[in-house]
Design a protein around this motif. Structure first.
Motif, PDB file in Angstrom:
ATOM      1  N   ASP A 156       0.805  -1.221   0.000  1.00  0.00           N
ATOM      2  CA  ASP A 156       0.000   0.000   0.000  1.00  0.00           C
ATOM      3  C   ASP A 156       0.841   1.275   0.000  1.00  0.00           C
ATOM      4  OD1 ASP A 156      -1.937   1.942   0.278  1.00  0.00           O
ATOM      5  OD2 ASP A 156      -2.238   1.585   2.418  1.00  0.00           O
ATOM      6  N   PRO A 157       1.033   1.881  -1.174  1.00  0.00           N
ATOM      7  CA  PRO A 157       1.682   3.190  -1.229  1.00  0.00           C
ATOM      8  C   PRO A 157       0.692   4.353  -1.177  1.00  0.00           C
ATOM      9  CG  PRO A 157       1.529   2.289  -3.437  1.00  0.00           C
ATOM     10  CD  PRO A 157       0.825   1.312  -2.514  1.00  0.00           C
ATOM     11  N   VAL A 158      -0.597   4.057  -0.950  1.00  0.00           N
ATOM     12  CA  VAL A 158      -1.657   5.058  -1.066  1.00  0.00           C
ATOM     13  C   VAL A 158      -2.106   5.577   0.294  1.00  0.00           C
ATOM     14  CG1 VAL A 158      -3.949   5.555  -2.000  1.00  0.00           C
ATOM     15  CG2 VAL A 158      -2.423   3.980  -3.214  1.00  0.00           C
ATOM     16  N   GLY A 159      -2.360   4.675   1.241  1.00  0.00           N
ATOM     17  CA  GLY A 159      -2.847   5.082   2.550  1.00  0.00           C
ATOM     18  C   GLY A 159      -4.305   5.513   2.510  1.00  0.00           C
ATOM     19  N   GLY A 160      -4.715   6.317   3.494  1.00  0.00           N
ATOM     20  CA  GLY A 160      -6.072   6.847   3.515  1.00  0.00           C
ATOM     21  C   GLY A 160      -7.127   5.760   3.473  1.00  0.00           C
ATOM     22  N   ASP A 161      -8.158   5.973   2.656  1.00  0.00           N
ATOM     23  CA  ASP A 161      -9.275   5.030   2.566  1.00  0.00           C
ATOM     24  C   ASP A 161      -8.840   3.655   2.075  1.00  0.00           C
ATOM     25  OD1 ASP A 161     -10.866   7.134   3.355  1.00  0.00           O
ATOM     26  OD2 ASP A 161     -11.674   7.546   1.353  1.00  0.00           O
ATOM     27  N   ILE A 162      -7.794   3.625   1.253  1.00  0.00           N
ATOM     28  CA  ILE A 162      -7.298   2.345   0.735  1.00  0.00           C
ATOM     29  C   ILE A 162      -6.797   1.471   1.874  1.00  0.00           C
ATOM     30  CG2 ILE A 162      -5.450   1.282  -0.629  1.00  0.00           C
ATOM     31  CD1 ILE A 162      -7.738   2.372  -2.332  1.00  0.00           C
ATOM     32  N   PHE A 163      -6.040   2.046   2.796  1.00  0.00           N
ATOM     33  CA  PHE A 163      -5.568   1.283   3.953  1.00  0.00           C
ATOM     34  C   PHE A 163      -6.757   0.826   4.797  1.00  0.00           C
ATOM     35  CE2 PHE A 163      -4.287   0.754   8.328  1.00  0.00           C
ATOM     36  CZ  PHE A 163      -3.089   0.060   8.247  1.00  0.00           C
ATOM     37  N   ASP A 164      -7.704   1.722   5.025  1.00  0.00           N
ATOM     38  CA  ASP A 164      -8.859   1.388   5.866  1.00  0.00           C
ATOM     39  C   ASP A 164      -9.591   0.162   5.345  1.00  0.00           C
ATOM     40  OD1 ASP A 164      -8.213   3.630   7.348  1.00  0.00           O
ATOM     41  OD2 ASP A 164      -9.806   4.889   6.492  1.00  0.00           O
ATOM     42  N   GLU A 165      -9.776   0.094   4.026  1.00  0.00           N
ATOM     43  CA  GLU A 165     -10.492  -1.054   3.466  1.00  0.00           C
ATOM     44  C   GLU A 165      -9.597  -2.288   3.371  1.00  0.00           C
ATOM     45  OE1 GLU A 165     -13.562  -2.155  -0.199  1.00  0.00           O
ATOM     46  OE2 GLU A 165     -12.789  -0.109   0.013  1.00  0.00           O
ATOM     47  N   SER A 166      -8.289  -2.062   3.252  1.00  0.00           N
ATOM     48  CA  SER A 166      -7.363  -3.190   3.154  1.00  0.00           C
ATOM     49  C   SER A 166      -7.395  -4.072   4.398  1.00  0.00           C
ATOM     50  CB  SER A 166      -5.936  -2.690   2.912  1.00  0.00           C
ATOM     51  OG  SER A 166      -5.797  -2.137   1.625  1.00  0.00           O
ATOM     52  N   VAL A 167      -7.562  -3.474   5.571  1.00  0.00           N
ATOM     53  CA  VAL A 167      -7.598  -4.288   6.791  1.00  0.00           C
ATOM     54  C   VAL A 167      -8.822  -5.190   6.806  1.00  0.00           C
ATOM     55  CG1 VAL A 167      -6.334  -2.511   8.064  1.00  0.00           C
ATOM     56  CG2 VAL A 167      -8.830  -2.593   8.241  1.00  0.00           C
ATOM     57  N   ARG A 168      -9.796  -4.909   5.928  1.00  0.00           N
ATOM     58  CA  ARG A 168     -11.012  -5.719   5.859  1.00  0.00           C
ATOM     59  C   ARG A 168     -10.881  -6.885   4.890  1.00  0.00           C
ATOM     60  NH1 ARG A 168     -14.125  -3.932  10.194  1.00  0.00           N
ATOM     61  NH2 ARG A 168     -13.853  -1.673  10.378  1.00  0.00           N
ATOM     62  N   CYS A 169      -9.799  -6.914   4.115  1.00  0.00           N
ATOM     63  CA  CYS A 169      -9.639  -8.036   3.167  1.00  0.00           C
ATOM     64  C   CYS A 169      -8.234  -8.625   3.229  1.00  0.00           C
ATOM     65  CB  CYS A 169     -10.001  -7.622   1.742  1.00  0.00           C
ATOM     66  SG  CYS A 169      -8.997  -6.309   1.035  1.00  0.00           S
ATOM     67  N   ILE A 170      -7.594  -8.514   4.383  1.00  0.00           N
ATOM     68  CA  ILE A 170      -6.297  -9.152   4.591  1.00  0.00           C
ATOM     69  C   ILE A 170      -6.548 -10.540   5.181  1.00  0.00           C
ATOM     70  CG2 ILE A 170      -6.029  -8.127   6.906  1.00  0.00           C
ATOM     71  CD1 ILE A 170      -3.130  -8.694   4.459  1.00  0.00           C
ATOM     72  N   ALA A 171      -5.782 -11.520   4.767  1.00  0.00           N
ATOM     73  CA  ALA A 171      -5.938 -12.881   5.275  1.00  0.00           C
ATOM     74  C   ALA A 171      -5.474 -12.969   6.723  1.00  0.00           C
ATOM     75  CB  ALA A 171      -5.136 -13.847   4.413  1.00  0.00           C
ATOM     76  N   PHE A 172      -5.957 -13.977   7.439  1.00  0.00           N
ATOM     77  CA  PHE A 172      -5.452 -14.214   8.790  1.00  0.00           C
ATOM     78  C   PHE A 172      -3.951 -14.502   8.695  1.00  0.00           C
ATOM     79  CE2 PHE A 172      -4.339 -16.490  12.585  1.00  0.00           C
ATOM     80  CZ  PHE A 172      -5.045 -15.813  13.567  1.00  0.00           C
TER      81      PHE A 172
END
Length: 330
Positions: A218-234
């Motif tokens: 993630d070189p973007v941050g912001g909303d992209i990071f926020d949603e990324s934590v919702r689709c990261i694998a265990f």
């Protein structure tokens, strides 16, 4: 013999590059263990734009010359330099390379891989070193793992797409532009393309069989990071590269606890300074990949030095797929 050269000089920090201009200044002379390079190509990176406003963590004293990576020909060598001689084609990371000539320590120069043009070589070291430190050192990404790359059309993003493919990972290239994704799909053939404009969480989960991405770059941050934590694998790894969105995200640690993922901050240059031996290994590894033709850096466009503003604007307006190059030799 003393002389002058043209360089892109930042005289003062101001918005809209008001403190930046091409100026005639003294041509530098190489000292002991230094090499003067005639710059044939220099890549533009987001930190170059940020530094003109004083918004980057590295704040050079004014006035300064921008630019972080270049390729060119050895013009002169200082006392004690034996590894290079005038006429050698070289490339390197380094500061102050938006100029017709730059003096750099001989120790940081690399012979330019014959497979790469000057423009490709100039845009290579920063982006691919960042991708390497992120994917290999921080994430320890493995063949077959799903790697979601945000900002996939930018320099560091496209390098991550390219490198992850070379490592045998399954790659999801993500961008907000269908046009850019089409270029990435055509030239780099990732396993999937995702437009993030309307969200990406469910699409990533579907692609990964409900598990989520093992690695998120993630070189973007912001909303992209926020949603990324919702689709990261265990047990997954989120790689924080930068914040081109302009907003610093915050980590909800309760979600990290529940999903067992980690967040790694990546600063490739600082990694090399903290671990010099590993830093040398990283540099050797990325140049070996280039020499073997296993990766293919992409040049979006090249501009002469006098058209530097147009070059900057390609990044500022998010027009780039790959790297924009300034050509001081034109």
């Amino acid at each position: 013999m003393a002389g002058t050269m043209r360089a892109l000089v930042v005289d003062r920090l101001a918005p809209d590059y008001q403190g930046v201009a091409v100026r005639e200044i003294a041509r530098p002379e190489p000292g002991p263990s230094e090499v003067r390079v005639r710059v044939r190509a220099a890549a533009v990176n987001f930190p170059d734009l940020m530094q003109t406003r004083g918004e980057h963590q590295h704040k050079p004293d004014l006035p300064f010359i921008g630019g972080l990576e270049m390729a060119g020909e050895v013009d002169a060598v200082g006392p004690g330099v034996t590894a290079f001689r005038p006429g050698d084609a070289v490339c390197s990371g380094g500061r102050g390379v938006f100029a017709e000539y730059v003096v750099l320590p001989a120790a940081i120069l690399q012979p330019k891989p014959a497979r790469l043009s000057y423009g490709e070589a100039a845009g290579y070291p920063v982006a691919y070193l960042t991708a390497y430190v992120a994917l290999v050192r921080a994430a320890d990404a493995r063949p077959g793992e799903w790697v979601l790359v945000h900002g996939a059309a930018g320099g560091v993003g496209l390098a991550a797409v390219d490198l992850a493919r070379a490592m045998g990972c399954k790659v999801i290239a993500a961008s907000a532009s269908d046009e850019k994704l089409a270029v990435i799909g055509r030239e780099y053939a990732p396993d999937a393309l995702v437009n993030v404009t309307e969200g990406f969480r469910e699409r990533v989960k579907a692609l990964t069989g409900g598990r989520g991405a093992d690695v998120i770059y993630d070189p973007v941050g912001g909303d992209i990071f926020d949603e990324s934590v919702r689709c990261i694998a265990f047990g997954g790894r989120i790689l924080s590269i930068g914040f081109t969105s302009g907003r610093l995200p915050t980590l909800p640690v309760n979600i990290a606890l529940i999903k067992g993922f980690s967040v790694h901050g990546v600063r490739a240059g600082e990694y090399g300074r903290q671990f010099p031996e590993k830093g040398r290994e990283n540099t050797a590894a990325i140049w070996r990949l280039a020499e073997e033709g296993r990766v293919k850096p992409r040049v979006h466009a090249e501009y002469p030095l006098d058209r530097w503003r147009e070059a900057y604007e390609t990044l500022a307006q998010r027009k780039v797929v790959g790297k924009t190059i300034i050509r001081p030799d034109l």
